[in-house]
Design a protein around this motif. Sequence first.
Motif, short mmCIF file in Angstrom:
data_model
loop_
_atom_site.label_atom_id
_atom_site.label_comp_id
_atom_site.label_asym_id
_atom_site.label_seq_id
_atom_site.Cartn_x
_atom_site.Cartn_y
_atom_site.Cartn_z
N LEU A 1 6.99 3.29 13.72
CA LEU A 1 7.99 4.18 14.29
C LEU A 1 7.20 5.16 15.16
O LEU A 1 6.26 5.78 14.67
N ARG B 1 9.58 4.17 7.19
CA ARG B 1 10.09 2.95 7.84
C ARG B 1 9.41 1.73 7.19
O ARG B 1 10.06 0.74 6.90
N THR B 2 8.10 1.85 6.98
CA THR B 2 7.37 0.75 6.36
C THR B 2 7.85 0.51 4.92
O THR B 2 8.11 -0.62 4.51
N PHE B 3 8.02 1.59 4.16
CA PHE B 3 8.48 1.43 2.77
C PHE B 3 9.91 0.87 2.72
O PHE B 3 10.25 0.10 1.83
N CYS C 1 0.87 -1.18 0.00
CA CYS C 1 0.00 0.00 0.00
C CYS C 1 0.91 1.22 0.00
O CYS C 1 1.72 1.41 0.91
N GLY D 1 2.27 -3.83 4.51
CA GLY D 1 1.77 -2.53 4.96
C GLY D 1 2.10 -2.36 6.43
O GLY D 1 2.66 -3.27 7.06
N LYS E 1 -8.58 13.00 1.59
CA LYS E 1 -7.33 13.67 2.00
C LYS E 1 -6.76 14.55 0.89
O LYS E 1 -6.16 15.59 1.14
N HIS F 1 -8.88 8.35 -0.38
CA HIS F 1 -8.47 8.02 0.98
C HIS F 1 -9.04 9.08 1.92
O HIS F 1 -8.61 10.22 1.90
P1 AMP Z 1 -0.58 6.17 4.40
O1 AMP Z 1 0.02 7.16 3.44
O2 AMP Z 1 -1.19 6.80 5.60
O3 AMP Z 1 -1.51 5.18 3.74
O4 AMP Z 1 0.64 5.32 4.98
C1 AMP Z 1 1.56 4.67 4.17
C2 AMP Z 1 2.16 3.48 4.90
O5 AMP Z 1 2.84 3.89 6.09
C3 AMP Z 1 1.11 2.47 5.35
O6 AMP Z 1 1.61 1.16 5.12
C4 AMP Z 1 0.99 2.72 6.84
O7 AMP Z 1 0.58 1.58 7.52
C5 AMP Z 1 2.41 3.11 7.19
N1 AMP Z 1 2.57 3.94 8.40
C6 AMP Z 1 1.83 5.01 8.79
N2 AMP Z 1 2.34 5.56 9.92
C7 AMP Z 1 3.43 4.83 10.28
C8 AMP Z 1 4.39 4.88 11.33
N3 AMP Z 1 4.37 5.82 12.27
N4 AMP Z 1 5.38 3.93 11.36
C9 AMP Z 1 5.44 2.98 10.42
N5 AMP Z 1 4.57 2.88 9.39
C10 AMP Z 1 3.57 3.78 9.30
#
Ligand code: AMP
Length: 469
Positions: free
Chosen positions: A273, A43-45, A29, A239, A84, A73
């Motif tokens: 994170l 961090r996730t990416f 995602c 994700g 958003k 979204h």
């Molecule tokens: P979003 O743009 O909100 O859809 O987030 C993009 C990705 O970042 C998704 O996989 C979320 O689950 C992840 N994500 C959002 N906040 C955090 C965080 N603080 N630490 C790690 N991953 C996050």
Amino acid sequence: MDIFLYNTASRSKEIFEPLTPGHVGIYTCGPTVYNYAHIGNLRTFLFEDLLARMFLLNGYQTKWVMNITDVGHQTSDGDAGEDKMEKGAREQQLSVWDLAKKYEGAFLHDLERLGMRRPDVLPRATEHVAEMIDLNRRLEEKGYTYTTGEGLYFDTSKDPDYGKLANTNMSEQRQGLREDLVIDTGKRNAADFILWFSNKPNHIMKWKSPWGTGYPGWHIECSAMSMKYLGDTFDIHCGGNDHIPVHHTNEIAQSECATGHPFVRYWMHTAFLVLTSGRMSKSKGGFLTVQTLADSGYDPLAYRYLCLQAHYRSELTLAWEWDDDSHEKGHAESLDAARTALTRLYEKIARTTDEPLKGNEAYQVAFDEVLSALNDDLNVPKALATLHTYASPRLWKAFDPVLGLDIAARAIPPAEETAPPEINALLEARQAARKSKDFAQSDAIRGEIAALGWEVADTPQGATVKRRT
Ligand code: AMP
Ligand code: ZN
């Protein structure tokens, strides 16, 4: 060598078996491009980048798909709130299209700065609306939907498997979605979610559909794009773990009900994170981007290194402190430490001329030890510890395709400095003194050269100078 992955769906580590031998399909995602990605998102990416790189090192043909969410979204992550993108466009006084372009570009630049590979496919939601409509139509034909004044809904009560990923009791979910129920009184079950919004006349981005002019729900976007590029069933979906109870739960429900096939074989989720000061949010000054790090004097690779040191399923806490109230620059001890450690690592690799892993057998044993840590549900902290123990430049370089620390370019031995003309002139004068056997004079000149920081060495090819260490 076997690869083990922790599968959220089974809550256990499983041997990875690809759908097609030698190939792996990964869906991530992607970012919602209404703002910069924060370092939590990244961090996730980064984890997903490591995962794809680990497969590449293991010889897999890897297809990594990451969507770009540029419509649909909602601010609540559910159906309530506002898109958003449209909110961001209004606040930043840009068109939604310019907003998307700006932050997609910024995002790709951030990936580069963090030493990440670009995903193989980066589909934009707005360019896949036809596929989303098609998926919705299939769900409607099979009786999984109903319409309200708001739009087309997925009826979760028709899916006996609904909620299997999160394995949570549905009351938690109901609690979370109460807000949505208030907004749309036509909704049948609390967990039902929107597939198509048709009652948003002021929405700028809209498309014609069998359910009226409108725009897609966020969940259907990921189902449509992942299955378009990876097939009805694919290997891995990733994700952040915040997406388990709603977004991924809904992706599974609508995909499996539409196709009649299992959607994803391995679900992988990253822990967050977190800042010691609380959640990442713009309002509280807790919104850290790659640019914030760079402005604060941190090489983005130091952040990469920090992330590598923590296992992806463990929460990573950052004690970030702003230098002043303007919230432009700040510091964190753990980032200082990561930066120092990385600099030392580059220096150490550059300076090690005597490769400690002599012979192919010793090298292979060490290589396999590091690889087995990576293949064990991406235990990067263990792989790093093993690499530090062997302290072999050759081994570090062999794993840099996974670590992404740019070792070949950065760990370079300090260049041999060439002597300035005055030193060369002194060296010639010394040679002349030696030739005429005036050794007192030749020694005096050697002393003079030494006082200027250079050292004379007499070699069979003649006298040379090098910097005194
Ligand atoms: P979003 O743009 O909100 O859809 O987030 C993009 C990705 O970042 C998704 O996989 C979320 O689950 C992840 N994500 C959002 N906040 C955090 C965080 N603080 N630490 C790690 N991953 C996050
Ligand atoms: Zn998604």
